[in-house]
Design an enzyme around this catalytic site. Structure first.
Site, short mmCIF file in Angstrom:
data_model
loop_
_atom_site.label_atom_id
_atom_site.label_comp_id
_atom_site.label_asym_id
_atom_site.label_seq_id
_atom_site.Cartn_x
_atom_site.Cartn_y
_atom_site.Cartn_z
N ASN A 48 -1.66 20.84 32.26
CA ASN A 48 -1.03 22.15 32.45
C ASN A 48 -0.44 22.34 33.84
O ASN A 48 0.50 23.11 34.03
CB ASN A 48 -2.01 23.27 32.13
CG ASN A 48 -2.13 23.48 30.63
OD1 ASN A 48 -1.30 23.02 29.87
ND2 ASN A 48 -3.18 24.15 30.20
N HIS A 87 -11.02 20.21 27.67
CA HIS A 87 -9.74 20.87 27.40
C HIS A 87 -8.95 20.08 26.36
O HIS A 87 -8.48 18.98 26.63
CB HIS A 87 -8.94 21.02 28.71
CG HIS A 87 -7.67 21.76 28.53
ND1 HIS A 87 -6.52 21.45 29.19
CD2 HIS A 87 -7.37 22.82 27.74
CE1 HIS A 87 -5.56 22.28 28.82
NE2 HIS A 87 -6.05 23.11 27.94
N1 3HC Z 1 -3.65 19.92 10.75
C1 3HC Z 1 -3.27 18.91 9.93
N2 3HC Z 1 -2.01 18.46 9.87
C2 3HC Z 1 -1.08 19.07 10.67
C3 3HC Z 1 -1.42 20.12 11.54
C4 3HC Z 1 -2.77 20.55 11.56
N3 3HC Z 1 -3.17 21.53 12.34
N4 3HC Z 1 -0.31 20.52 12.20
C5 3HC Z 1 0.70 19.73 11.76
N5 3HC Z 1 0.24 18.87 10.84
C6 3HC Z 1 0.99 17.85 10.11
C7 3HC Z 1 2.19 18.44 9.41
O1 3HC Z 1 1.83 19.00 8.16
C8 3HC Z 1 3.08 17.26 9.24
O2 3HC Z 1 2.69 16.52 8.12
P1 3HC Z 1 3.81 15.84 7.19
O3 3HC Z 1 4.44 14.78 8.04
O4 3HC Z 1 3.03 15.28 6.04
O5 3HC Z 1 4.74 16.95 6.81
C9 3HC Z 1 2.78 16.42 10.48
O6 3HC Z 1 1.56 16.92 11.02
C10 3HC Z 1 3.86 16.53 11.51
O7 3HC Z 1 4.12 17.89 11.76
P2 3HC Z 1 5.56 18.55 11.68
O8 3HC Z 1 6.39 17.92 10.61
O9 3HC Z 1 5.37 20.04 11.63
O10 3HC Z 1 6.26 18.32 13.06
P3 3HC Z 1 6.27 17.15 14.13
O11 3HC Z 1 6.54 15.84 13.52
O12 3HC Z 1 7.15 17.65 15.21
O13 3HC Z 1 4.80 17.07 14.73
C11 3HC Z 1 3.54 17.97 16.56
C12 3HC Z 1 4.15 18.21 15.17
C13 3HC Z 1 2.49 16.87 16.46
C14 3HC Z 1 2.91 19.27 16.95
C15 3HC Z 1 4.67 17.49 17.56
O14 3HC Z 1 5.78 18.32 17.46
C16 3HC Z 1 4.18 17.50 18.98
O15 3HC Z 1 3.52 16.59 19.43
N6 3HC Z 1 4.55 18.57 19.76
C17 3HC Z 1 4.13 18.76 21.12
C18 3HC Z 1 2.83 19.48 21.13
C19 3HC Z 1 2.28 19.64 22.53
O16 3HC Z 1 2.89 19.34 23.53
N7 3HC Z 1 1.04 20.17 22.58
C20 3HC Z 1 0.38 20.46 23.83
C21 3HC Z 1 0.58 21.89 24.13
S1 3HC Z 1 -0.15 22.34 25.66
C22 3HC Z 1 -1.70 22.76 25.28
O17 3HC Z 1 -2.12 22.78 24.15
C23 3HC Z 1 -2.58 23.12 26.42
C24 3HC Z 1 -2.91 24.59 26.44
O18 3HC Z 1 -3.95 24.77 27.38
C25 3HC Z 1 -1.76 25.46 26.82
#
Ligand code: 3HC
Length: 297
Positions: A198, A148
């Site tokens: 989750n 997961h």
């Molecule tokens: N590939 C490559 N780079 C990526 C990317 C991807 N898919 N997504 C985002 N990035 C990059 C962005 O371009 C950005 O780069 P930059 O600094 O050069 O602009 C960098 O990562 C940071 O992204 P953002 O500026 O958009 O925003 P954040 O600093 O907030 O980081 C995040 C984004 C890492 C998603 C952060 O907000 C985070 O950790 N959020 C919580 C996510 C979370 O909790 N996930 C779990 C969800 S639950 C789950 O998945 C389980 C399921 O079963 C439900």
């Protein structure tokens, strides 16, 4: 068991990320989708992510532009998109990341069990369904695990490695080593509803939606509260948009049906309504917030 060839079923929000990290780790990857348009969309997402990552490593001085492009090209070359399920037949590990529909997943495992070589390990990226039931459907429950990953797969460091009562030690160890090879931190979990993350996270997201529904606070204030009060990278309502409202709803619906007496499992009406309206979060451009691509509008 040594893994070389990986199959990924589903190239959507989670699947495309799994394809990408497996290819980045040096595995040969077959990305299977049911329709060309879904495959094209998934491969385009990988392309976008690879370009982002290459540009970032140049910007940070970690690689020259030439080396970064070479690395991205090598990753790209390890990925083969396919619409033919038979391409999965000789994969060492097949990871399924299709929509959260247990009947569909069981049907898929039945088909995979019939075509894949006997050594193939099956892994599901399910968020909340019993891994054991999919193992039984495949006809080889001892070779079934949960792997997961978290959204966005390219950035989140965790993978939960879920073992059922029938998973063999060898299969579990191989799945864990795959997680490590993709540079994730693997944690071992039993086959329980929502595993570790989750089981904690989704009830929290649900409570935030119930709060919104009652009018206790606005979405922006609930999110700001958790971001600035608890240091979370994003608040629970933004996170629900990020994960997908349909995915969140299907997780809680499944739980409510199976565990009707568990008070932590509830379905906010506001979530049902949004899903009915097709507002599924970031991926459709609107959920609880409006989105402009990857960013809130
Ligand atoms: N590939 C490559 N780079 C990526 C990317 C991807 N898919 N997504 C985002 N990035 C990059 C962005 O371009 C950005 O780069 P930059 O600094 O050069 O602009 C960098 O990562 C940071 O992204 P953002 O500026 O958009 O925003 P954040 O600093 O907030 O980081 C995040 C984004 C890492 C998603 C952060 O907000 C985070 O950790 N959020 C919580 C996510 C979370 O909790 N996930 C779990 C969800 S639950 C789950 O998945 C389980 C399921 O079963 C439900």
């Amino acid at each position: 068991m040594e893994l070389k060839k990986i199959g990924v079923v589903g190239c959507g929000l989670m699947g495309h990320g799994i394809v990408q990290i497996a290819a980045q780790a040096g595995f040969q990857v077959f990305a299977f989708e049911a329709k060309q348009e879904f495959l094209d969309k998934g491969l385009a997402r990988i392309e976008k992510s690879l370009s982002k990552m290459a540009a970032k490593s140049v910007e940070k001085g970690k690689a020259s532009a030439e080396d970064a492009e070479k690395g991205a090209a090598e990753t790209r070359a390890r990925i083969t998109g396919t619409l033919d399920q038979k391409d999965l037949a000789d994969c060492d590990l097949v990871i399924e990341a299709i929509i959260e529909d247990l009947d569909l997943k069981k049907q898929l495992y039945k088909e995979l069990g019939a075509i894949c070589k006997p050594e193939t390990i099956f892994a599901t990226n399910t968020s909340s369904f019993p891994v054991a039931e999919m193992g039984e459907a495949s006809g080889r429950p001892e070779r079934m695990v949960g792997l997961h990953f978290f959204n966005p797969v390219q950035l989140m460091r965790l993978v939960e490695v879920v073992r059922t009562e029938k998973t063999t030690d060898e299969v579990f160890a191989t799945a864990k080593s795959f997680g490590e090879a993709t540079r994730k931190v693997p944690v071992a979990c039993k086959d329980t509803p929502g595993f570790v993350v989750n089981r904690l996270l989704v009830p929290y997201m649900v409570q935030s939606l119930l709060m919104l529904e009652r009018g206790d606070a606005t979405a922006a204030d609930i999110d700001a509260a958790m971001q600035f009060g608890c240091g979370h990278p994003m608040g629970p309502i933004t996170l629900t948009d990020y994960v997908g409202l349909d995915t969140t709803l299907s997780i809680v619906e499944g739980w409510v049906e199976r565990y009707p007496n568990e008070p932590a499992f509830a379905i906010p009406e506001i979530l049902r309504t949004k899903v009915k309206e097709g507002k599924l979060g970031r991926k459709t451009g609107e959920g609880f917030y409006k989105w402009d691509g990857d960013k809130k509008a």
